[in-house]
Write an enzyme that holds these catalytic residues in place. Structure first.
Site, PDB file in Angstrom:
ATOM      1  N   ARG A 263       6.234  -9.486   5.614  1.00 30.60           N
ATOM      2  CA  ARG A 263       4.996  -8.711   5.530  1.00 30.60           C
ATOM      3  C   ARG A 263       5.084  -7.401   6.315  1.00 30.60           C
ATOM      4  NH1 ARG A 263      -0.151 -11.402   4.767  1.00 30.60           N
ATOM      5  NH2 ARG A 263       0.220 -13.300   3.637  1.00 30.60           N
TER       6      ARG A 263
ATOM      7  N   TYR B 166       4.346  -3.818   5.045  1.00 31.39           N
ATOM      8  CA  TYR B 166       2.921  -3.501   4.866  1.00 31.39           C
ATOM      9  C   TYR B 166       2.242  -3.317   6.226  1.00 31.39           C
ATOM     10  CZ  TYR B 166      -1.824  -3.922   2.951  1.00 31.39           C
ATOM     11  OH  TYR B 166      -3.142  -3.701   2.594  1.00 31.39           O
TER      12      TYR B 166
ATOM     13  N   LYS C 154       1.134   0.301   7.923  1.00 29.98           N
ATOM     14  CA  LYS C 154      -0.306   0.595   8.116  1.00 29.98           C
ATOM     15  C   LYS C 154      -0.571   0.947   9.579  1.00 29.98           C
ATOM     16  CE  LYS C 154      -2.393  -0.300   4.067  1.00 29.98           C
ATOM     17  NZ  LYS C 154      -2.957   0.762   3.227  1.00 29.98           N
TER      18      LYS C 154
ATOM     19  N   ASN D  68     -10.196  -8.761   3.627  1.00 25.20           N
ATOM     20  CA  ASN D  68     -10.275  -9.626   2.428  1.00 25.20           C
ATOM     21  C   ASN D  68     -11.439  -9.324   1.490  1.00 25.20           C
ATOM     22  OD1 ASN D  68      -8.786 -11.344   4.672  1.00 25.20           O
ATOM     23  ND2 ASN D  68      -8.030 -11.886   2.646  1.00 25.20           N
TER      24      ASN D  68
ATOM     25  N   GLY E 191      -4.427 -25.695   2.328  1.00 25.90           N
ATOM     26  CA  GLY E 191      -5.876 -25.513   2.170  1.00 25.90           C
ATOM     27  C   GLY E 191      -6.588 -25.179   3.470  1.00 25.90           C
TER      28      GLY E 191
ATOM     29  N   ARG F 294     -10.322 -17.408   5.663  1.00 23.30           N
ATOM     30  CA  ARG F 294     -10.557 -15.973   5.574  1.00 23.30           C
ATOM     31  C   ARG F 294     -12.065 -15.752   5.528  1.00 23.30           C
ATOM     32  NH1 ARG F 294      -6.023 -16.331   6.678  1.00 23.30           N
ATOM     33  NH2 ARG F 294      -4.181 -15.477   5.665  1.00 23.30           N
TER      34      ARG F 294
HETATM   35  N1  NAD Z   1      -8.443  -4.899  -1.279  1.00 23.50           N
HETATM   36  C1  NAD Z   1      -8.413  -5.322  -0.026  1.00 23.50           C
HETATM   37  O1  NAD Z   1      -8.992  -6.369   0.347  1.00 23.50           O
HETATM   38  C2  NAD Z   1      -7.661  -4.505   0.992  1.00 23.50           C
HETATM   39  C3  NAD Z   1      -7.501  -5.064   2.253  1.00 23.50           C
HETATM   40  C4  NAD Z   1      -6.835  -4.330   3.203  1.00 23.50           C
HETATM   41  C5  NAD Z   1      -6.351  -3.065   2.899  1.00 23.50           C
HETATM   42  N2  NAD Z   1      -6.492  -2.539   1.674  1.00 23.50           N
HETATM   43  C6  NAD Z   1      -5.906  -1.209   1.422  1.00 23.50           C
HETATM   44  O2  NAD Z   1      -6.810  -0.413   0.641  1.00 23.50           O
HETATM   45  C7  NAD Z   1      -6.073   0.406  -0.292  1.00 23.50           C
HETATM   46  C8  NAD Z   1      -6.545   0.081  -1.704  1.00 23.50           C
HETATM   47  O3  NAD Z   1      -6.381  -1.312  -1.926  1.00 23.50           O
HETATM   48  P1  NAD Z   1      -6.415  -1.950  -3.387  1.00 23.50           P
HETATM   49  O4  NAD Z   1      -6.761  -3.372  -3.188  1.00 23.50           O
HETATM   50  O5  NAD Z   1      -7.217  -1.089  -4.284  1.00 23.50           O
HETATM   51  O6  NAD Z   1      -4.868  -1.801  -3.797  1.00 23.50           O
HETATM   52  P2  NAD Z   1      -4.195  -1.975  -5.238  1.00 23.50           P
HETATM   53  O7  NAD Z   1      -2.792  -2.392  -4.989  1.00 23.50           O
HETATM   54  O8  NAD Z   1      -5.085  -2.806  -6.125  1.00 23.50           O
HETATM   55  O9  NAD Z   1      -4.219  -0.515  -5.856  1.00 23.50           O
HETATM   56  C9  NAD Z   1      -3.541   0.576  -5.307  1.00 23.50           C
HETATM   57  C10 NAD Z   1      -3.275   1.598  -6.404  1.00 23.50           C
HETATM   58  O10 NAD Z   1      -2.495   2.654  -5.836  1.00 23.50           O
HETATM   59  C11 NAD Z   1      -1.483   3.043  -6.765  1.00 23.50           C
HETATM   60  N3  NAD Z   1      -0.381   3.689  -6.015  1.00 23.50           N
HETATM   61  C12 NAD Z   1       0.507   3.111  -5.179  1.00 23.50           C
HETATM   62  N4  NAD Z   1       1.328   4.044  -4.649  1.00 23.50           N
HETATM   63  C13 NAD Z   1       0.926   5.244  -5.157  1.00 23.50           C
HETATM   64  C14 NAD Z   1       1.342   6.587  -4.966  1.00 23.50           C
HETATM   65  N5  NAD Z   1       2.363   6.901  -4.156  1.00 23.50           N
HETATM   66  N6  NAD Z   1       0.693   7.567  -5.653  1.00 23.50           N
HETATM   67  C15 NAD Z   1      -0.337   7.273  -6.483  1.00 23.50           C
HETATM   68  N7  NAD Z   1      -0.780   6.020  -6.684  1.00 23.50           N
HETATM   69  C16 NAD Z   1      -0.166   5.023  -6.029  1.00 23.50           C
HETATM   70  C17 NAD Z   1      -1.092   1.750  -7.457  1.00 23.50           C
HETATM   71  O11 NAD Z   1      -0.481   1.977  -8.710  1.00 23.50           O
HETATM   72  C18 NAD Z   1      -2.471   1.053  -7.589  1.00 23.50           C
HETATM   73  O12 NAD Z   1      -3.090   1.391  -8.808  1.00 23.50           O
HETATM   74  C19 NAD Z   1      -4.595   0.089  -0.052  1.00 23.50           C
HETATM   75  O13 NAD Z   1      -4.055   1.012   0.841  1.00 23.50           O
HETATM   76  C20 NAD Z   1      -4.632  -1.290   0.583  1.00 23.50           C
HETATM   77  O14 NAD Z   1      -3.496  -1.513   1.350  1.00 23.50           O
HETATM   78  C21 NAD Z   1      -7.134  -3.243   0.701  1.00 23.50           C
END
Ligand code: NAD
Length: 356
Positions: free
Chosen positions: A174, A177, A181, A206, A239, A243
């Site tokens: 992990r 990531y 970040k 989450n 299980g 979260r």
């Molecule tokens: N969803 C959650 O619960 C959550 C939790 C913690 C952090 N985040 C962070 O929030 C952000 C959005 O999350 P999400 O769930 O929508 O992610 P996701 O993976 O569903 O979508 C991310 C999008 O970014 C695009 N992408 C990746 N690299 C790219 C680049 N270099 N240029 C252009 N597009 C690019 C991907 O194709 C995808 O469509 C991310 O940074 C993620 O790490 C989300």
């Protein structure tokens, strides 16, 4: 627009109240707009333009499609400029009022497949992007960090508050990531400090809701997919991990509060602290909502599925409550019902009849 998405986006706009006026006629860039959170923002701006703003937002969106799942944003983007490619390299040479940097690779299955691209979009390429950016008109830039920067917190650090320094592996599966970040946050803080850029940092816990695609490989779509397609939910853990799940209408409201009134260079936990749910409880909830589906344990085919998986994750939301006036409202049962209805309509899901 799906009725649940319409209701959710209207609720977000109403809950934000006068703050939405800050978007009046604004030029907004969303990176990663086809992903889960990006698509929610696309839908929100569509509703704001239709119903809440006198002068519409001028929207530009970029996605590289590295997460190669289906796109649900087309219907909301008729008046937007949509670019395909790497947002870190092809940033348009113009001035934006707000940038919402949703580009990322959030699902563990996808980031384990693309560790280098994950580090790039969270940190290395992000650094280059900020260097290239013309900040003249910029009022807010939202950087999405993650609750994963805390790693596996010590028991006395749960609920976890923003000043906890984390317990993170820098080499585990992990790490690409979590560690990128962490560096992304350092980059954000440093650009805010040294160059005065209005970079705001959200740490989502989450989030789930519409636009989290069924093939995304995060736990809620996985459970729903198993329930409908196989008639049985398989848990890839015993299980017991818990979260605190946060429904999108709460989360997007919280993120937008961070963007509009958060302090530059400061991080804010955004999630829902009212309900900690174990994976077994989650599976049982999905089973009940889909209609009495069997729940069992199975080994994941991904060998690193559980490596470094935190046992508990729960936010302390004191900072977001007091500084941003943020209060999550949607409980897990209601949120699950909403996402399951969205899945049923979007993917035309029918419950598989079990043969006895
Ligand atoms: N969803 C959650 O619960 C959550 C939790 C913690 C952090 N985040 C962070 O929030 C952000 C959005 O999350 P999400 O769930 O929508 O992610 P996701 O993976 O569903 O979508 C991310 C999008 O970014 C695009 N992408 C990746 N690299 C790219 C680049 N270099 N240029 C252009 N597009 C690019 C991907 O194709 C995808 O469509 C991310 O940074 C993620 O790490 C989300």
């Amino acid at each position: 627009m799906h009725n649940i998405v319409l209701e959710d986006t209207r609720n977000i706009a109403r809950n934000l109240g006068d703050l939405v006026q800050k978007f009046e006629g604004a030029k907004v860039l969303i990176t990663g707009h086809q992903g889960f959170l990006g698509a929610n923002y696309v839908a929100l701006f569509h509703t704001l333009n239709q119903e809440f703003l006198k002068k519409p937002v001028e929207l530009t969106c970029i996605d590289s499609k590295i997460v190669d799942l289906e796109d649900h944003t087309n219907e909301y983007l008729k008046d937007a400029r949509v670019l395909y490619g790497d947002a870190l390299e092809m940033l348009p040479d113009e001035k934006f009022d707000y940038i919402i940097h949703c580009a990322g690779i959030a699902s563990p299955t996808f980031y384990r497949k693309y560790p280098l691209e994950t580090i790039d979009v969270n940190a290395i390429g992000y650094w280059n992007m900020l260097h290239k950016l013309d900040p003249e008109n910029l009022k807010g830039f939202l950087y999405f960090s993650t609750s994963e920067i805390y790693g596996d917190p010590a028991a006395n650090q749960i609920p976890t508050q923003e000043d906890y320094r984390g317990n993170v592996s820098c080499t585990g599966p992990r790490a690409c990531y979590d560690e990128s970040k962490r560096l992304g946050e350092t980059i954000s803080v440093s650009f805010a400090k040294q160059k005065g850029m209005p970079i705001k940092i959200a740490r989502p816990f989450n989030v789930y809701g519409p636009f989290m695609r069924l093939g995304d490989k995060r736990v809620i779509p996985d459970f729903v997919k198993f329930a409908y397609e196989e008639g049985a939910i398989k848990m890839f853990s015993d299980g017991s991990p818990t979260r605190a799940f946060c429904y999108t209408s709460d989360a997007i409201e919280g993120f937008t509060r961070v963007l509009l009134i958060g302090e530059p260079g400061r991080s804010y936990n955004i999630g829902n602290d009212t309900q900690e749910t174990s994976m077994l409880e989650l599976a049982n909830n999905v089973s009940e909502l889909v209609g009495d589906v069997e729940v069992s344990h199975a080994e994941s085919q991904e060998k690193d599925y559980l490596t470094d998986n935190p046992q508990r994750r729960l936010p302390n939301l004191e900072r977001a409550r007091t500084e941003l006036n943020y209060t999550p409202k949607v409980n897990v049962k209601d949120g699950l019902e909403r996402i399951i209805n969205w899945y049923k309509d979007t993917y035309n899901l029918q419950k598989k009849e079990t043969v006895s």
